[in-house]
Write a protein that holds these residues in place. Structure first.
Motif, PDB file in Angstrom:
ATOM      1  N   GLY A 189       7.857 -50.152   7.898  1.00  0.00           N
ATOM      2  CA  GLY A 189       7.407 -49.697   6.582  1.00  0.00           C
ATOM      3  C   GLY A 189       7.642 -48.219   6.344  1.00  0.00           C
ATOM      4  N   GLN A 190       7.845 -47.454   7.417  1.00  0.00           N
ATOM      5  CA  GLN A 190       8.054 -46.014   7.274  1.00  0.00           C
ATOM      6  C   GLN A 190       9.486 -45.645   6.931  1.00  0.00           C
ATOM      7  N   ILE A 191      10.452 -46.564   7.166  1.00  0.00           N
ATOM      8  CA  ILE A 191      11.861 -46.157   7.105  1.00  0.00           C
ATOM      9  C   ILE A 191      12.662 -46.845   6.004  1.00  0.00           C
ATOM     10  N   ALA A 192      11.994 -47.627   5.146  1.00  0.00           N
ATOM     11  CA  ALA A 192      12.633 -48.232   3.971  1.00  0.00           C
ATOM     12  C   ALA A 192      13.934 -48.957   4.312  1.00  0.00           C
ATOM     13  N   PRO A 193      13.867 -50.055   5.078  1.00  0.00           N
ATOM     14  CA  PRO A 193      15.094 -50.741   5.496  1.00  0.00           C
ATOM     15  C   PRO A 193      15.775 -51.501   4.364  1.00  0.00           C
ATOM     16  N   LYS A 194      17.093 -51.666   4.507  1.00  0.00           N
ATOM     17  CA  LYS A 194      17.899 -52.388   3.522  1.00  0.00           C
ATOM     18  C   LYS A 194      18.178 -53.819   3.958  1.00  0.00           C
ATOM     19  N   VAL A 195      18.336 -54.033   5.281  1.00  0.00           N
ATOM     20  CA  VAL A 195      18.664 -55.357   5.824  1.00  0.00           C
ATOM     21  C   VAL A 195      17.736 -55.646   6.990  1.00  0.00           C
ATOM     22  N   LEU A 196      17.319 -56.904   7.097  1.00  0.00           N
ATOM     23  CA  LEU A 196      16.487 -57.371   8.213  1.00  0.00           C
ATOM     24  C   LEU A 196      17.212 -58.488   8.944  1.00  0.00           C
ATOM     25  N   PHE A 197      17.402 -58.319  10.253  1.00  0.00           N
ATOM     26  CA  PHE A 197      17.816 -59.408  11.128  1.00  0.00           C
ATOM     27  C   PHE A 197      16.554 -60.012  11.740  1.00  0.00           C
ATOM     28  N   ALA A 198      16.462 -61.340  11.769  1.00  0.00           N
ATOM     29  CA  ALA A 198      15.243 -61.968  12.273  1.00  0.00           C
ATOM     30  C   ALA A 198      15.554 -63.324  12.890  1.00  0.00           C
ATOM     31  N   VAL A 199      14.617 -63.798  13.705  1.00  0.00           N
ATOM     32  CA  VAL A 199      14.682 -65.146  14.260  1.00  0.00           C
ATOM     33  C   VAL A 199      13.544 -65.984  13.681  1.00  0.00           C
ATOM     34  N   ASP A 200      13.683 -67.286  13.851  1.00  0.00           N
ATOM     35  CA  ASP A 200      12.640 -68.189  13.362  1.00  0.00           C
ATOM     36  C   ASP A 200      11.461 -68.258  14.328  1.00  0.00           C
ATOM     37  N   GLY A 201      11.662 -67.826  15.578  1.00  0.00           N
ATOM     38  CA  GLY A 201      10.590 -67.872  16.569  1.00  0.00           C
ATOM     39  C   GLY A 201      11.143 -67.548  17.934  1.00  0.00           C
ATOM     40  N   TYR A 202      10.300 -67.656  18.934  1.00  0.00           N
ATOM     41  CA  TYR A 202      10.742 -67.386  20.306  1.00  0.00           C
ATOM     42  C   TYR A 202       9.932 -68.250  21.258  1.00  0.00           C
ATOM     43  N   ARG A 203      10.395 -68.344  22.484  1.00  0.00           N
ATOM     44  CA  ARG A 203       9.704 -69.120  23.514  1.00  0.00           C
ATOM     45  C   ARG A 203       9.292 -68.172  24.640  1.00  0.00           C
ATOM     46  N   TYR A 204       8.044 -68.277  25.059  1.00  0.00           N
ATOM     47  CA  TYR A 204       7.519 -67.392  26.104  1.00  0.00           C
ATOM     48  C   TYR A 204       6.515 -68.177  26.938  1.00  0.00           C
ATOM     49  N   GLY A 205       6.759 -68.178  28.233  1.00  0.00           N
ATOM     50  CA  GLY A 205       5.847 -68.897  29.118  1.00  0.00           C
ATOM     51  C   GLY A 205       5.818 -70.388  28.850  1.00  0.00           C
ATOM     52  N   GLY A 206       6.942 -70.944  28.383  1.00  0.00           N
ATOM     53  CA  GLY A 206       7.022 -72.371  28.116  1.00  0.00           C
ATOM     54  C   GLY A 206       6.445 -72.799  26.782  1.00  0.00           C
ATOM     55  N   LYS A 207       5.968 -71.843  25.982  1.00  0.00           N
ATOM     56  CA  LYS A 207       5.376 -72.170  24.680  1.00  0.00           C
ATOM     57  C   LYS A 207       6.237 -71.602  23.561  1.00  0.00           C
ATOM     58  N   ASP A 208       6.347 -72.367  22.485  1.00  0.00           N
ATOM     59  CA  ASP A 208       7.100 -71.919  21.315  1.00  0.00           C
ATOM     60  C   ASP A 208       6.176 -71.217  20.336  1.00  0.00           C
ATOM     61  N   PHE A 209       6.688 -70.111  19.770  1.00  0.00           N
ATOM     62  CA  PHE A 209       5.926 -69.341  18.791  1.00  0.00           C
ATOM     63  C   PHE A 209       6.767 -69.238  17.523  1.00  0.00           C
ATOM     64  N   ASP A 210       6.357 -69.961  16.492  1.00  0.00           N
ATOM     65  CA  ASP A 210       7.054 -69.954  15.208  1.00  0.00           C
ATOM     66  C   ASP A 210       6.736 -68.643  14.485  1.00  0.00           C
ATOM     67  N   ARG A 211       7.775 -67.875  14.092  1.00  0.00           N
ATOM     68  CA  ARG A 211       7.564 -66.581  13.432  1.00  0.00           C
ATOM     69  C   ARG A 211       8.080 -66.578  11.999  1.00  0.00           C
ATOM     70  N   ARG A 212       8.335 -67.759  11.435  1.00  0.00           N
ATOM     71  CA  ARG A 212       8.867 -67.777  10.073  1.00  0.00           C
ATOM     72  C   ARG A 212       7.876 -67.220   9.060  1.00  0.00           C
ATOM     73  N   ASP A 213       6.584 -67.473   9.273  1.00  0.00           N
ATOM     74  CA  ASP A 213       5.586 -66.901   8.366  1.00  0.00           C
ATOM     75  C   ASP A 213       5.537 -65.382   8.483  1.00  0.00           C
ATOM     76  N   VAL A 214       5.714 -64.887   9.708  1.00  0.00           N
ATOM     77  CA  VAL A 214       5.746 -63.433   9.896  1.00  0.00           C
ATOM     78  C   VAL A 214       6.955 -62.839   9.186  1.00  0.00           C
ATOM     79  N   VAL A 215       8.105 -63.488   9.336  1.00  0.00           N
ATOM     80  CA  VAL A 215       9.321 -63.003   8.676  1.00  0.00           C
ATOM     81  C   VAL A 215       9.125 -62.997   7.159  1.00  0.00           C
ATOM     82  N   ALA A 216       8.555 -64.069   6.634  1.00  0.00           N
ATOM     83  CA  ALA A 216       8.300 -64.125   5.193  1.00  0.00           C
ATOM     84  C   ALA A 216       7.358 -63.004   4.767  1.00  0.00           C
ATOM     85  N   GLY A 217       6.358 -62.706   5.597  1.00  0.00           N
ATOM     86  CA  GLY A 217       5.427 -61.626   5.290  1.00  0.00           C
ATOM     87  C   GLY A 217       6.106 -60.267   5.318  1.00  0.00           C
TER      88      GLY A 217
END
Length: 661
Positions: A189-217
């Motif tokens: 929020g401090q640097i006023a970005p023009k483009v965002l690269f993002a993933v839909d989620g990640y896997r850590y410790g055998g568990k999936d974490f969906d980050r699409r809501d975070v990306v939308a936010g």
């Protein structure tokens, strides 16, 4: 202090010295400049006494590609404000394109994660993808100076996206997808970005974490965003409204183009939090990062075109930035995304074997955990290609030094380093031509005028003092974003010793020219190498209605396990039960990261404060480390001096329990 004449844990063989790039550089200096040095310490002294000559030699030795020459190596020794290699024009990404042109099928990036099988991307394919992504970004309107941000894990695509941005002259900034929305917005929020690269989620410790809501936010909360590029990572059919898919970028023209940029053109924004306010958005330059990486990786790390290099990291830690610059030496880099302890702590050692790594690095905590868990790396993997082990992030104990040699044998160089996000470089670190002593980094790095100083600015010999740098470095920050007068930059490093950089670490220079770091001298949280300001934790904790006030300290110290207690003042009628502790931890984990969950939570009646109302974090930290109360705080300077009694008693009980453990 340590014994005066310890025996070295490792001594380089004559063959290793002769094959090292450090030795080759010294021979080059002899031939090119008629300079002869009896050993490393004499070379270091020359490098700081003749700063301009040294850095000019690095430029020439590594044959930095450029389209316009510099008029002067350094305009002055003023800090901040020194200007390096004025007039030069270059591009850091172009350096990567000069390697393995004849044998283009050599791997450039080897990637593995919990979510994917091992992939190998050749130099030819990597160059094609960098050029394609860069040209796709140009079609989106990205120009030099535009900010491009990444919410991506440690995968090959993230490396490619970074170099694509660098080739344009766009300014890169990265957060790991395990970071929550508030923490990411505090940065991007401090640097006023023009483009965002993002993933839909990640896997850590055998568990999936969906980050699409975070990306939308993030998209909703970053009004300057014009484009979003989604890499489907957990699900190949994943989408985010309005986002282009990563695969579409690879269809663009793959003709490489490199914007020729000034030496001090911004390369990336990284974040290093202080104790108050928002994370510091630190801007490093293309040229400074390039020349420091060549020196650091090439001479101190002994990296070259035959090496395979990995430093386990998330994309939110400066060691990710450091790892991707390994490509500037022609080295293959290996990236791993996931929990290093899943399904067990042997995972990274097995990957090191699979990838045939020659250099393997990780945070000091990883080695300490392996040691405590009874891991025996050579029983899990052959590791016969390894020649160097790297460690950073926090002080590595002498016991861990010894464990590494017991497990990996006498031919390994343990390169323990200490630097910072702030300079994207090491102040002290490894050296392939000098002996190594347990618990000690081998040397002060070339070109870095670093000393242990007392409060009066007097250098200390074999005593613990503040880590201070007295001459400029090419990779020091250009500036902080949104700091037009430079006040925040100045106050962060130069307010204690006028004109000298104070880093905030305790340092001792040993009689052998080595260095020992004893942890932070300020109150910044440094959990396993990831720095975060206490204010970020307070924002999360004190947003909870049950909590009126809070204080957190990080008690990382040489040879001790990292320990971070959180102290809270509760609303009347509220008790600290297991459910409240769980919610505190969950909130910190979600908004910040799992690394910043406290070890313990304590209830106190009040938080110690100065007369002006500031939380007294450093005095509490010093109390918890065993200092006497009259040495850390003056009652006359406090609004509530009686509040310290609780911490004095807690420190006494903790010291007693450690002594009997």
């Amino acid at each position: 202090m340590a014994e005066n004449n310890p025996s070295p844990l490792w001594t380089p063989s004559p063959e290793r010295i002769a094959k090292s790039r450090m030795h080759h550089y010294m021979q080059w200096l002899q031939q090119d400049k008629k300079l002869n040095f009896s050993g490393y310490e004499e070379l270091w002294q020359w490098s700081v006494d003749h700063l301009e000559d040294f850095w000019e030699s690095i430029w020439r030795y590594f044959d930095i590609r450029h389209s316009a020459p510099y008029s002067k190596v350094l305009d002055s020794h003023k800090m901040p404000g020194a200007k390096w290699f004025d007039g030069a024009r270059l591009n850091i990404a172009e350096q990567v394109f000069r390697f393995h042109m004849e044998d283009a099928d050599t791997p450039a990036i080897i990637g593995k994660s919990e979510a994917r099988a091992t992939v190998s991307i050749t130099w030819r394919e990597m160059r094609r993808q960098i050029a394609s992504v860069a040209n796709a970004l140009r079609e989106m309107g990205v120009q030099p100076g535009d900010r491009v941000v990444s919410y991506m894990p440690n995968v090959p695509e993230t490396v490619i996206a970074f170099y694509a941005c660098a080739s344009i002259g766009a300014v890169w900034s990265s957060c790991s997808p395990d970071m929550g929305t508030p923490s990411v917005l505090d940065r991007f929020g401090q640097i006023a970005p023009k483009v965002l690269f993002a993933v839909d989620g990640y896997r850590y410790g055998g568990k999936d974490f969906d980050r699409r809501d975070v990306v939308a936010g993030l998209v909703q909360s970053l009004p300057t965003l014009e484009h979003v590029v989604l890499l489907p990572y957990l699900r190949q059919d994943a989408t985010v409204t309005g986002a282009r898919l990563w695969s579409e970028l690879l269809d663009a023209d793959s003709t490489p183009r490199f914007e020729q940029l000034p030496f001090d053109h911004p390369l990336w924004v990284v974040y290093s939090s202080g104790t108050t306010g928002m994370p510091k958005p630190i801007v490093h330059g293309q040229g400074g990062t390039l020349i420091e990486a060549l020196k650091g990786h090439g001479l101190h790390g002994d990296l070259g075109e035959q090496d395979r290099f990995m430093w386990f990291s998330t994309t939110g830690w400066i060691m990710w930035n450091s790892q991707v610059t390994g490509l500037l030496l022609g080295s293959t880099i290996a990236v791993y995304d996931g929990n290093p302890g899943y399904p067990d702590l042997g995972t990274l050692w097995k990957f090191a074997d699979e990838a045939r790594l020659t250099v393997f690095g990780a945070g000091a905590a990883y080695y300490a955990n392996c040691m405590k868990a009874g891991i025996e790396p050579r029983k899990l993997a052959t590791l016969d290609s390894l020649h160097t082990i790297g460690s950073t992030g926090s002080p590595l104990s002498a016991e861990a030094f010894t464990w590494i040699y017991e497990q990996l044998g006498p031919d390994i160089l343990l390169s323990s380093i200490s630097g910072g996000t702030d300079v994207a470089a090491s102040f002290v670190g490894g050296c392939p031509i000098v002996p190594l002593y347990a618990g000690e980094m081998q040397c002060r790095c070339l070109g870095i005028a670093v000393y242990a100083m007392d409060d009066a600015g007097k250098p200390l010999n074999d005593e613990v003092g503040e880590l201070v740098v007295t001459k400029p470095m090419p990779s020091m920050p250009l500036f902080f974003w949104n700091d037009p007068e430079g006040k925040r930059y100045h106050d962060s490093y130069f307010d204690t010793y006028d004109g000298w950089w104070r880093h905030g670490d305790w340092l001792r220079i040993t009689p052998r020219g080595g260095a020992i770091i004893y942890g932070r001298s300020d109150t910044t949280i440094n959990r396993h190498g990831v720095r975060m300001g206490t204010s970020e934790i307070y924002r999360v904790v004190e947003a909870m209605p049950e909590i009126l006030d809070s204080l957190v300290v990080d008690l990382e110290y040489l040879g001790r396990e990292s320990y971070m207690p959180l102290f809270v003042v509760l609303r009347p009628g509220v008790s600290l039960d297991a459910e409240l502790v769980r919610r505190i931890n969950d909130n910190i984990r979600t908004a910040l990261s799992a690394r910043h969950v406290p070890n313990e939570v304590f209830v106190v009646n009040e938080i110690p404060r100065t007369l002006s109302g500031k939380k007294m974090e450093l005095p509490v930290k010093k109390l918890m480390l065993g200092m006497a109360v009259d040495e850390v705080a003056s009652p006359d300077a406090m609004s509530n001096p009686g509040s310290l009694a609780y911490f004095v008693e807690l420190a006494r009980r903790r010291a007693q329990s450690q002594a009997t453990a």
